[in-house]
Write a protein that holds these residues in place. Sequence first.
Motif: not given
Length: 408
Positions: A351-353, A302-304, A138-140, A111-114, A379-381, A236-245
Amino acid sequence: MKDYSYISHLECPKCGERYEENEIQQLCKCGSPLLVRYHLEKVKATVSREDISKRSNSLWRYHELLPIHNKENVITLGEGMTPLEKLPSLGAEYGLNNLYIKDEGVIPTGSFKTRGASVGVSKAKELGVKQLAMPTNGNAGAAWALYAAKAKIKATIVMPVDAPQITRKEVYVAGGDLYLINGLISDAGKVVGKLVQSHGVYDSSTLKEPYRIEGKKTMGYEIVEQFGWKVPDVILYPTGGGVGIIGIYKALLELQELGWIEKGKLPRLVAVQAEGCTPIVEAWKKGEKESNFFENSTTCAFGINVPKALGDFLVLEGIYATQGCALAISEEELLQAQKQVASLEGNFICPEGAATFAAVRILREQDWIQEDEHVVCLNTGLGLKYPETVEIEGVQTLQPGQDIFVNN
Ligand SMILES: *Cc1c(COP(=O)(O)O)cnc(C)c1O
Ligand SMILES: [Zn+2]
């Protein structure tokens, strides 16, 4: 020795307070996350886009714009420069001539959390951190536990019992100190908060240290570089904590400042959420600057599943400033998109992606995206990390020797 980084200082985007970057800093006194600032003039004077393009395929190719002074502190597993690929069949299906995937599934830890972990853990090492802690969906946690292991930093990770099973195994196998919580990431956050307070552990929670964004912003640099130092029309970005965007928006502004992309039009940033957790979408609809806590959130993506993001105001700023938008996708729509992407293009995405692809379809139907625009879905993961999201139907089990009935 030549400095590997042109970092200058940390700055609060809310109250403007400045902080030194060579000592441990968490949030600003005012409670806001801090952003990293660089000597961009110096970067501009000494590095060119061509220099960068000749470097190795790693996010560390942008090292002047990352916060690590000493190259020896860099903890790397070979992350970054993930594929940006055109999706012609899916594009045709959606009525788009230039649809792309930026595929973070093919990166260490899946995942991009890497990206955030590589840069965040490297800076923690440089600052002399011996123990860190974080809540995670999870991923982070998986990524940070693995990078922390390599850095010889002890990692305490707290995740919901419902988080994807594989991510707890990643923490475990890395020798991380794993805790499961009967609740949400926000509950895990409270537990970590207490540990940080009572034991002086480094808080690696989303946006509570300034360096995770720096890793994630490299997605923005890469997209631009991969388009030949041009910007697409929509990201387009699947947004949870929003760090990526937030990171992608920050990267775009830095590139403008450097003169590496034209001033003027930026890609329209789209925050995609799941219908079961839509704090950013709600806030955007009302034109608000911050979000409200979203009660009883739930989604298989789950990531979002983040009911209230600390950086919500930065996410919203990025959307407003680029004339972007925010929208919510149902579970059914995102699972359908996941199947569609795999069956038409061969990418088994998370699923987030998948939510971003469902969003493209809707925005194209509404004519918010035009036929010839260049559109990038993050696609984040890796879909492989979420085997439970795919339900198999109608598969026959054969006995040895039994023939397959071919229906022409
Ligand atoms: C964490 C995560 C997200 C959300 O990322 P943010 O940058 O925190 O908004 C999206 N997809 C996956 C797979 C994640 O693990
Ligand atoms: Zn402040």
